[in-house]
Enzyme design. Sequence first.
Site, PDB file in Angstrom:
ATOM      1  N   TYR A  55      61.069  14.516 -48.261  1.00 53.61           N
ATOM      2  CA  TYR A  55      60.447  14.517 -46.943  1.00 53.61           C
ATOM      3  C   TYR A  55      60.598  13.138 -46.286  1.00 53.61           C
ATOM      4  O   TYR A  55      59.980  12.164 -46.699  1.00 53.61           O
ATOM      5  CB  TYR A  55      58.963  14.861 -47.033  1.00 53.61           C
ATOM      6  CG  TYR A  55      58.669  16.239 -47.596  1.00 53.61           C
ATOM      7  CD1 TYR A  55      59.613  17.257 -47.590  1.00 53.61           C
ATOM      8  CD2 TYR A  55      57.419  16.522 -48.140  1.00 53.61           C
ATOM      9  CE1 TYR A  55      59.333  18.513 -48.103  1.00 53.61           C
ATOM     10  CE2 TYR A  55      57.127  17.782 -48.656  1.00 53.61           C
ATOM     11  CZ  TYR A  55      58.082  18.774 -48.633  1.00 53.61           C
ATOM     12  OH  TYR A  55      57.796  20.008 -49.148  1.00 53.61           O
ATOM     13  N   SER A 206      54.221  27.288 -46.234  1.00 58.11           N
ATOM     14  CA  SER A 206      54.475  27.961 -44.954  1.00 58.11           C
ATOM     15  C   SER A 206      53.643  29.223 -44.764  1.00 58.11           C
ATOM     16  O   SER A 206      54.157  30.260 -44.319  1.00 58.11           O
ATOM     17  CB  SER A 206      55.964  28.289 -44.794  1.00 58.11           C
ATOM     18  OG  SER A 206      56.296  28.500 -43.435  1.00 58.11           O
ATOM     19  N   PRO A 207      52.339  29.174 -45.040  1.00 56.97           N
ATOM     20  CA  PRO A 207      51.505  30.364 -44.824  1.00 56.97           C
ATOM     21  C   PRO A 207      51.371  30.732 -43.348  1.00 56.97           C
ATOM     22  O   PRO A 207      51.016  31.874 -43.033  1.00 56.97           O
ATOM     23  CB  PRO A 207      50.155  29.954 -45.424  1.00 56.97           C
ATOM     24  CG  PRO A 207      50.131  28.459 -45.295  1.00 56.97           C
ATOM     25  CD  PRO A 207      51.554  28.036 -45.550  1.00 56.97           C
ATOM     26  N   LEU A 208      51.664  29.788 -42.453  1.00 61.10           N
ATOM     27  CA  LEU A 208      51.634  30.081 -41.015  1.00 61.10           C
ATOM     28  C   LEU A 208      53.032  30.394 -40.477  1.00 61.10           C
ATOM     29  O   LEU A 208      53.235  30.468 -39.264  1.00 61.10           O
ATOM     30  CB  LEU A 208      51.036  28.902 -40.243  1.00 61.10           C
ATOM     31  CG  LEU A 208      49.589  28.548 -40.572  1.00 61.10           C
ATOM     32  CD1 LEU A 208      49.102  27.398 -39.706  1.00 61.10           C
ATOM     33  CD2 LEU A 208      48.669  29.759 -40.416  1.00 61.10           C
ATOM     34  N   ALA A 209      53.988  30.585 -41.387  1.00 62.56           N
ATOM     35  CA  ALA A 209      55.351  30.996 -41.017  1.00 62.56           C
ATOM     36  C   ALA A 209      55.959  30.066 -39.975  1.00 62.56           C
ATOM     37  O   ALA A 209      56.443  30.505 -38.927  1.00 62.56           O
ATOM     38  CB  ALA A 209      55.355  32.442 -40.525  1.00 62.56           C
ATOM     39  N   GLY A 211      54.665  28.180 -37.891  1.00 64.25           N
ATOM     40  CA  GLY A 211      53.977  28.189 -36.608  1.00 64.25           C
ATOM     41  C   GLY A 211      53.920  29.536 -35.932  1.00 64.25           C
ATOM     42  O   GLY A 211      53.173  29.716 -34.957  1.00 64.25           O
ATOM     43  N   LEU A 213      52.464  32.107 -36.906  1.00 62.23           N
ATOM     44  CA  LEU A 213      51.138  32.713 -37.063  1.00 62.23           C
ATOM     45  C   LEU A 213      50.015  31.752 -36.678  1.00 62.23           C
ATOM     46  O   LEU A 213      48.864  31.965 -37.036  1.00 62.23           O
ATOM     47  CB  LEU A 213      50.958  33.175 -38.515  1.00 62.23           C
ATOM     48  CG  LEU A 213      51.940  34.255 -38.972  1.00 62.23           C
ATOM     49  CD1 LEU A 213      51.818  34.507 -40.468  1.00 62.23           C
ATOM     50  CD2 LEU A 213      51.694  35.557 -38.197  1.00 62.23           C
ATOM     51  N   GLY A 215      49.133  31.158 -33.538  1.00 63.93           N
ATOM     52  CA  GLY A 215      48.585  31.528 -32.242  1.00 63.93           C
ATOM     53  C   GLY A 215      49.373  30.925 -31.094  1.00 63.93           C
ATOM     54  O   GLY A 215      49.147  31.273 -29.930  1.00 63.93           O
TER      55      GLY A 215
END
Length: 339
Positions: A55, A206-209, A211, A213, A215
């Site tokens: 990173y 990446s649980p929010l894919a 971004g 998910l 919103g």
Amino acid sequence: MQYRTLGRTGVQVSALALGAMNFGAIGRTTQEEATAIVDAALEGGVNLIDTADHYGGGESETMVGKAIAGRRDDIVLATKAGLPMGEERNHRGGSRRWLVAALEGSLRRLGVDHVDLYQIHRWDPATGDEETLSALTDLRRAGKIRYFGSSTFPAYRIVQAQWAARENHLGRYATEQPGYSILQRGIEAHVLPVAREYGLGVLAWSPLASGWLSGAVREGREVTTNRSTFMPRRFDTSIPSNRAKLEAVERLAEVADQAGLTMIQLALGFVTAHPAVTGALIGPRTPEHLRSQFAAADTVLPGDVLDAIDAIVPPGVDLAPDEKHDTPPSLLDPSLRRR
């Protein structure tokens, strides 16, 4: 904040863990912001911080090290190695030669004498399991790492590594870090069952894919997320897989509204609901992002909401299979499946 045991290690970790990929150039996050995020995360009950040498070419580790200075013992500190660190051909992979050097670099940047969890960032087809596992076992015996794990390994490679550890009387991977979200559920068919079989802790990234998910991505709305600026193809809705994701997001937004939840609560609550998942790695770029994600710290989705999600994205289905990072090489390189 909920806490869970990390596989069979006995270590208790928070169900929401802090991923530091966005610290530095990738997320345009300054040291001041990174320290503020770490401060707020620890205050909110997070006790696991995950980073990697790759990173920002080590920048994230340096920023994490400065942010945790003076409170190392309160943190389960995780980092990763294996992805390229520069152009030198041997500064990557899972060889003993590289892992020993890579860990020394990580410890120096983090300003610590050991890490709690050292993970192989990707499976290295050029290196045998025995070579990698023997190096990791020796690093653990030397006290420089407490546990080691894999990241984004195909299920069959997880099994193979477990067999190699037993066959050669070596330490075994204690954790796996796969990508997982409502929109990318493929690991439910293979990786998560294998992880449960071997008692691995699972830290989902990446649980929010990316971004999708959060919103911020909705029909008729211009996409202005940070990720879309350097990964525009992932958000081009003229591409069928992205169109499918957008259609799913619109239906998921209705489910969230009816349940009185934000999209973030729905997304994180879904990932942490799976019995094989220990925790979800959140990667906020700002303290404001962290606060919005912390709203999901105690979210428990009822059965009817989980059923509604299943009806939109069926179990075991990836809406964008081309974005997977654990695809067997033979599916990507035609020469590997032809005599």
